[in-house]
Design an enzyme around this catalytic site. Structure first.
Site, PDB file in Angstrom:
ATOM      1  CD  GLN A  74      35.361  30.403 -31.310  1.00 33.33           C
ATOM      2  OE1 GLN A  74      35.961  29.651 -31.216  1.00 33.33           O
ATOM      3  NE2 GLN A  74      34.216  30.654 -30.627  1.00 33.33           N
ATOM      4  CB  CYS A 128      34.330  26.457 -30.345  1.00 29.70           C
ATOM      5  SG  CYS A 128      33.166  25.965 -29.206  1.00 29.70           S
ATOM      6  CG  HIS A 148      36.640  25.548 -26.216  1.00 29.34           C
ATOM      7  ND1 HIS A 148      36.087  26.236 -27.497  1.00 29.34           N
ATOM      8  CD2 HIS A 148      38.025  26.051 -26.382  1.00 29.34           C
ATOM      9  CE1 HIS A 148      37.155  26.857 -28.064  1.00 29.34           C
ATOM     10  NE2 HIS A 148      37.987  26.545 -27.517  1.00 29.34           N
ATOM     11  CG  ASN A 184      41.426  27.963 -28.798  1.00 29.04           C
ATOM     12  OD1 ASN A 184      40.212  27.798 -29.282  1.00 29.04           O
ATOM     13  ND2 ASN A 184      41.807  28.946 -27.970  1.00 29.04           N
TER      14      ASN A 184
HETATM   15  C1  LIG Z   1      27.723  29.182 -26.555  1.00 27.22           C
HETATM   16  C2  LIG Z   1      28.525  28.143 -27.245  1.00 27.22           C
HETATM   17  C3  LIG Z   1      30.005  27.977 -26.970  1.00 27.22           C
HETATM   18  C4  LIG Z   1      30.904  27.102 -27.666  1.00 27.22           C
HETATM   19  C5  LIG Z   1      32.126  27.700 -27.619  1.00 27.22           C
HETATM   20  C6  LIG Z   1      32.368  28.997 -27.816  1.00 27.22           C
HETATM   21  S1  LIG Z   1      33.886  29.624 -27.241  1.00 27.22           S
HETATM   22  O1  LIG Z   1      33.791  31.138 -27.811  1.00 27.22           O
HETATM   23  O2  LIG Z   1      34.721  28.785 -27.873  1.00 27.22           O
HETATM   24  C7  LIG Z   1      34.259  29.696 -25.527  1.00 27.22           C
HETATM   25  C8  LIG Z   1      34.265  28.458 -24.962  1.00 27.22           C
HETATM   26  C9  LIG Z   1      34.699  28.321 -23.513  1.00 27.22           C
HETATM   27  C10 LIG Z   1      34.736  29.554 -23.061  1.00 27.22           C
HETATM   28  C11 LIG Z   1      34.836  30.851 -23.516  1.00 27.22           C
HETATM   29  C12 LIG Z   1      34.627  30.895 -24.973  1.00 27.22           C
HETATM   30  N1  LIG Z   1      30.684  25.829 -27.084  1.00 27.22           N
HETATM   31  C13 LIG Z   1      30.283  24.730 -27.861  1.00 27.22           C
HETATM   32  O3  LIG Z   1      29.752  24.964 -29.000  1.00 27.22           O
HETATM   33  C14 LIG Z   1      30.383  23.362 -26.946  1.00 27.22           C
HETATM   34  C15 LIG Z   1      31.455  22.827 -27.897  1.00 27.22           C
HETATM   35  C16 LIG Z   1      31.415  21.299 -27.164  1.00 27.22           C
HETATM   36  C17 LIG Z   1      31.109  20.780 -26.098  1.00 27.22           C
HETATM   37  C18 LIG Z   1      31.080  19.692 -25.440  1.00 27.22           C
HETATM   38  C19 LIG Z   1      31.910  18.750 -26.125  1.00 27.22           C
HETATM   39  C20 LIG Z   1      32.436  18.988 -27.428  1.00 27.22           C
HETATM   40  C21 LIG Z   1      32.111  20.474 -28.119  1.00 27.22           C
HETATM   41  N2  LIG Z   1      29.112  22.902 -27.283  1.00 27.22           N
HETATM   42  C22 LIG Z   1      27.899  23.545 -26.714  1.00 27.22           C
HETATM   43  O4  LIG Z   1      27.796  24.189 -26.095  1.00 27.22           O
HETATM   44  N3  LIG Z   1      26.538  22.865 -27.131  1.00 27.22           N
HETATM   45  C23 LIG Z   1      25.414  23.472 -26.860  1.00 27.22           C
HETATM   46  C24 LIG Z   1      24.262  22.685 -26.123  1.00 27.22           C
HETATM   47  C25 LIG Z   1      24.230  21.398 -26.810  1.00 27.22           C
HETATM   48  N4  LIG Z   1      22.979  20.597 -26.415  1.00 27.22           N
HETATM   49  C26 LIG Z   1      23.011  19.315 -26.895  1.00 27.22           C
HETATM   50  C27 LIG Z   1      21.828  18.292 -26.363  1.00 27.22           C
HETATM   51  O5  LIG Z   1      20.545  19.244 -26.352  1.00 27.22           O
HETATM   52  C28 LIG Z   1      20.724  20.352 -25.805  1.00 27.22           C
HETATM   53  C29 LIG Z   1      21.678  21.208 -26.534  1.00 27.22           C
HETATM   54  C30 LIG Z   1      25.399  20.670 -26.934  1.00 27.22           C
HETATM   55  C31 LIG Z   1      26.496  21.566 -27.761  1.00 27.22           C
END
Ligand SMILES: CCC[C@@H](/C=C/S(=O)(=O)c1ccccc1)NC(=O)[C@H](Cc1ccccc1)NC(=O)N1CCC(N2CCOCC2)CC1
Length: 220
Positions: free
Chosen positions: A19, A25, A161, A187
């Site tokens: 990604q 993710c 994530h 992943n």
């Molecule tokens: C900034 C986004 C980071 C991203 C993943 C990035 S990543 O690069 O894979 C990573 C993850 C962890 C450590 C380091 C790097 N995470 C997501 O997209 C996660 C994925 C997830 C979380 C929970 C359940 C299922 C999936 N989702 C999120 O971060 N979300 C953003 C906020 C959103 N809210 C919904 C309600 O209204 C306000 C906004 C919900 C989804």
């Protein structure tokens, strides 16, 4: 329930993707599930476009995060998913250039799966890879093996994530012969991360919330 199962052996999983510097993710977790469901139902595996979700799924936040459940809904509303090659990944938020005539697959619903890990394993064997939310705390320093961090270091309630469970198995530790049931999780951080891009996490006690947000799309 078999001791181990791996959807990669049945051609339902595409190679590991990356990604890059974009919090997408959730889009990779979604395409991984749709790729699997489609392959199992239609007997052909297509690599599907995460960039379409990043650019065109207005219910999620592109490189700033999203949820697979929103994404399944968005795919249904848009009219389908284009292939990776027709709508390639750029790893940044762009103008949506979705072309409905190029749609490779369609989705017509989604399911929330049970938190019971035995039921999840049964569902996986019967239906295919499962999209999950997980607490990624243990991923930063993961060097392989079966990850089983203490609860206070990986709060199951703090999911951040999106990943994809593609199988499960049991690892027997060398010296003490301890049995460690694990989930095999895909992943989206490239092949150099973890075990050739994969993560094995303990199966059976809700480690890092692996069972808290398990979902799948439904394909026609
Ligand atoms: C900034 C986004 C980071 C991203 C993943 C990035 S990543 O690069 O894979 C990573 C993850 C962890 C450590 C380091 C790097 N995470 C997501 O997209 C996660 C994925 C997830 C979380 C929970 C359940 C299922 C999936 N989702 C999120 O971060 N979300 C953003 C906020 C959103 N809210 C919904 C309600 O209204 C306000 C906004 C919900 C989804």
């Amino acid at each position: 329930l078999p001791t181990s199962f791996d959807w990669r052996e049945y051609g339902a999983v595409t190679p590991i993707k990356n990604q890059g510097m974009c919090g997408s993710c959730w889009a990779f977790s979604t395409t991984g599930n749709v790729e699997g469901q489609w392959a199992i139902k239609h007997k052909n595996l297509y690599s599907l476009s995460e960039q379409e979700l990043v650019d065109c799924d207005s219910t999620d936040q592109g490189c700033n995060g999203g949820l697979p459940e929103n994404a399944y809904e968005a795919i249904a509303k848009l009219g389908g998913l284009e292939s990776e090659q027709d709508y390639p990944y750029d790893g940044e938020d762009e103008q949506c250039h979705f072309n409905k005539s190029m749609v490779q697959v369609t989705v017509n619903g989604s399911l929330e799966l049970p938190e019971d890990e035995i039921m999840l394993a049964k569902w996986l064997v019967k239906n295919g890879p499962i999209s999950i939310g997980i607490n990624a705390n243990a991923l930063q320093f993961y060097m392989g093996g079966v990850s089983h961090p203490f609860k206070f270091l990986c709060n199951p309630a703090d999911l951040d994530h999106g990943m994809l469970i593609v199988g499960f198995g049991v690892h027997t530790t060398k010296y003490l012969h301890r049995r460690q049931p694990y989930w095999l999780v895909k992943n989206s951080w490239g092949e150099d991360w973890g075990e050739q891009g994969y993560y094995r996490v303990y199966r059976g006690d809700g480690t890092c919330g692996v069972n808290k947000m398990a979902t799948s799309c439904i394909v026609p």
